[in-house]
Scaffold this motif. Sequence first.
Motif, PDB file in Angstrom:
ATOM      1  N   VAL A  24     -22.918 -38.193 -12.191  1.00  0.00           N
ATOM      2  CA  VAL A  24     -23.711 -39.359 -11.804  1.00  0.00           C
ATOM      3  C   VAL A  24     -24.991 -38.966 -11.084  1.00  0.00           C
ATOM      4  CG1 VAL A  24     -23.727 -41.429 -10.347  1.00  0.00           C
ATOM      5  CG2 VAL A  24     -21.710 -40.872 -11.716  1.00  0.00           C
ATOM      6  N   ASN A  25     -24.892 -38.063 -10.114  1.00  0.00           N
ATOM      7  CA  ASN A  25     -26.039 -37.769  -9.256  1.00  0.00           C
ATOM      8  C   ASN A  25     -26.786 -36.501  -9.622  1.00  0.00           C
ATOM      9  OD1 ASN A  25     -25.797 -40.004  -7.468  1.00  0.00           O
ATOM     10  ND2 ASN A  25     -23.967 -39.048  -6.678  1.00  0.00           N
ATOM     11  N   ILE A  26     -26.076 -35.420  -9.739  1.00  0.00           N
ATOM     12  CA  ILE A  26     -26.735 -34.134  -9.946  1.00  0.00           C
ATOM     13  C   ILE A  26     -27.423 -34.066 -11.301  1.00  0.00           C
ATOM     14  CG2 ILE A  26     -26.369 -31.650 -10.152  1.00  0.00           C
ATOM     15  CD1 ILE A  26     -24.162 -31.895  -8.080  1.00  0.00           C
ATOM     16  N   ALA A  27     -26.751 -34.512 -12.345  1.00  0.00           N
ATOM     17  CA  ALA A  27     -27.273 -34.366 -13.702  1.00  0.00           C
ATOM     18  C   ALA A  27     -28.638 -35.024 -13.872  1.00  0.00           C
ATOM     19  CB  ALA A  27     -26.283 -34.928 -14.717  1.00  0.00           C
ATOM     20  N   LYS A  28     -28.819 -36.238 -13.347  1.00  0.00           N
ATOM     21  CA  LYS A  28     -30.100 -36.928 -13.540  1.00  0.00           C
ATOM     22  C   LYS A  28     -31.234 -36.209 -12.817  1.00  0.00           C
ATOM     23  CE  LYS A  28     -29.459 -40.271  -9.861  1.00  0.00           C
ATOM     24  NZ  LYS A  28     -29.261 -41.638  -9.491  1.00  0.00           N
ATOM     25  N   ASP A  29     -30.967 -35.671 -11.645  1.00  0.00           N
ATOM     26  CA  ASP A  29     -31.997 -34.940 -10.912  1.00  0.00           C
ATOM     27  C   ASP A  29     -32.307 -33.595 -11.567  1.00  0.00           C
ATOM     28  OD1 ASP A  29     -32.233 -36.974  -9.057  1.00  0.00           O
ATOM     29  OD2 ASP A  29     -30.835 -36.060  -7.644  1.00  0.00           O
ATOM     30  N   LEU A  30     -31.283 -32.936 -12.086  1.00  0.00           N
ATOM     31  CA  LEU A  30     -31.496 -31.635 -12.704  1.00  0.00           C
ATOM     32  C   LEU A  30     -32.359 -31.750 -13.949  1.00  0.00           C
ATOM     33  CD1 LEU A  30     -28.005 -29.940 -12.283  1.00  0.00           C
ATOM     34  CD2 LEU A  30     -30.052 -29.677 -10.884  1.00  0.00           C
ATOM     35  N   ASP A  31     -32.179 -32.811 -14.718  1.00  0.00           N
ATOM     36  CA  ASP A  31     -33.024 -33.042 -15.897  1.00  0.00           C
ATOM     37  C   ASP A  31     -34.496 -33.045 -15.502  1.00  0.00           C
ATOM     38  OD1 ASP A  31     -30.719 -33.430 -17.321  1.00  0.00           O
ATOM     39  OD2 ASP A  31     -30.934 -35.595 -17.491  1.00  0.00           O
ATOM     40  N   CYS A  82     -23.155 -21.167 -10.344  1.00  0.00           N
ATOM     41  CA  CYS A  82     -22.147 -20.106 -10.257  1.00  0.00           C
ATOM     42  C   CYS A  82     -20.954 -20.504 -11.126  1.00  0.00           C
ATOM     43  CB  CYS A  82     -21.737 -19.849  -8.809  1.00  0.00           C
ATOM     44  SG  CYS A  82     -20.952 -21.246  -8.001  1.00  0.00           S
ATOM     45  N   SER A  83     -19.792 -19.936 -10.862  1.00  0.00           N
ATOM     46  CA  SER A  83     -18.639 -20.216 -11.721  1.00  0.00           C
ATOM     47  C   SER A  83     -17.875 -21.476 -11.350  1.00  0.00           C
ATOM     48  CB  SER A  83     -17.689 -19.018 -11.748  1.00  0.00           C
ATOM     49  OG  SER A  83     -17.226 -18.749 -10.445  1.00  0.00           O
ATOM     50  N   HIS A  84     -17.832 -21.844 -10.069  1.00  0.00           N
ATOM     51  CA  HIS A  84     -17.070 -23.025  -9.644  1.00  0.00           C
ATOM     52  C   HIS A  84     -17.884 -23.993  -8.799  1.00  0.00           C
ATOM     53  CE1 HIS A  84     -13.534 -21.215 -11.271  1.00  0.00           C
ATOM     54  NE2 HIS A  84     -13.571 -20.210 -10.435  1.00  0.00           N
ATOM     55  N   GLY A  85     -19.090 -23.640  -8.426  1.00  0.00           N
ATOM     56  CA  GLY A  85     -19.941 -24.522  -7.645  1.00  0.00           C
ATOM     57  C   GLY A  85     -19.975 -24.239  -6.156  1.00  0.00           C
ATOM     58  N   VAL A 103     -35.000 -25.869  -3.448  1.00  0.00           N
ATOM     59  CA  VAL A 103     -33.816 -25.271  -4.060  1.00  0.00           C
ATOM     60  C   VAL A 103     -32.713 -26.316  -4.103  1.00  0.00           C
ATOM     61  CG1 VAL A 103     -33.054 -24.221  -1.876  1.00  0.00           C
ATOM     62  CG2 VAL A 103     -32.233 -23.297  -4.022  1.00  0.00           C
ATOM     63  N   TYR A 104     -32.039 -26.400  -5.265  1.00  0.00           N
ATOM     64  CA  TYR A 104     -31.046 -27.435  -5.510  1.00  0.00           C
ATOM     65  C   TYR A 104     -29.784 -26.818  -6.095  1.00  0.00           C
ATOM     66  CZ  TYR A 104     -35.249 -30.172  -4.990  1.00  0.00           C
ATOM     67  OH  TYR A 104     -36.414 -30.694  -4.494  1.00  0.00           O
ATOM     68  N   ASN A 105     -28.670 -27.460  -5.829  1.00  0.00           N
ATOM     69  CA  ASN A 105     -27.387 -26.992  -6.343  1.00  0.00           C
ATOM     70  C   ASN A 105     -27.172 -27.512  -7.760  1.00  0.00           C
ATOM     71  OD1 ASN A 105     -24.732 -26.078  -6.621  1.00  0.00           O
ATOM     72  ND2 ASN A 105     -23.906 -27.887  -5.622  1.00  0.00           N
ATOM     73  N   GLY A 106     -26.991 -26.592  -8.688  1.00  0.00           N
ATOM     74  CA  GLY A 106     -26.692 -26.960 -10.077  1.00  0.00           C
ATOM     75  C   GLY A 106     -25.221 -26.905 -10.398  1.00  0.00           C
ATOM     76  N   GLY A 107     -24.414 -26.408  -9.451  1.00  0.00           N
ATOM     77  CA  GLY A 107     -22.962 -26.379  -9.649  1.00  0.00           C
ATOM     78  C   GLY A 107     -22.518 -25.290 -10.616  1.00  0.00           C
ATOM     79  N   VAL A 108     -21.603 -25.648 -11.480  1.00  0.00           N
ATOM     80  CA  VAL A 108     -21.005 -24.722 -12.439  1.00  0.00           C
ATOM     81  C   VAL A 108     -22.020 -24.390 -13.534  1.00  0.00           C
ATOM     82  CG1 VAL A 108     -19.105 -24.427 -14.086  1.00  0.00           C
ATOM     83  CG2 VAL A 108     -18.725 -25.693 -11.953  1.00  0.00           C
ATOM     84  N   TRP A 109     -22.200 -23.119 -13.820  1.00  0.00           N
ATOM     85  CA  TRP A 109     -23.248 -22.700 -14.760  1.00  0.00           C
ATOM     86  C   TRP A 109     -23.059 -23.304 -16.141  1.00  0.00           C
ATOM     87  CZ3 TRP A 109     -23.028 -20.040 -19.344  1.00  0.00           C
ATOM     88  CH2 TRP A 109     -21.826 -19.424 -19.671  1.00  0.00           C
TER      89      TRP A 109
END
Length: 120
Positions: A24-31, A82-85, A103-109
Amino acid sequence: MNKILLTLILVIIIYGTYKIYQQVNIAKDLDRLVAKGAIILDVRTSKEFSEGHINSAINMSLGSIRERYIELDTSKIYITCCSHGLRSIKAVNLLKERGIKKVYNGGVWSDLEEIINENK
């Protein structure tokens, strides 16, 4: 036995909550960040990185980031993964403490790779 079952249920709930939050949150910002030219910073070990990674990613393990952060351009945007966030969250905090503000957290690669590929 009940404690083990309770712990397992708690882990599943936490993981599920994280996945929902991420979608919901991370994906839209990462785009938006990727479209602006953000650099993917994979903070896994070189061995993990060699087993699979996002093509454009730079590998800088969490263990070496305290010394190597000086290689990063403070004017650029970075997304850690990274592998698990968990390591990516730690990397964000370390880099922000050292003056890397964008710098932002992208979570699991692999999840981040999916997000990037969906929007190509």
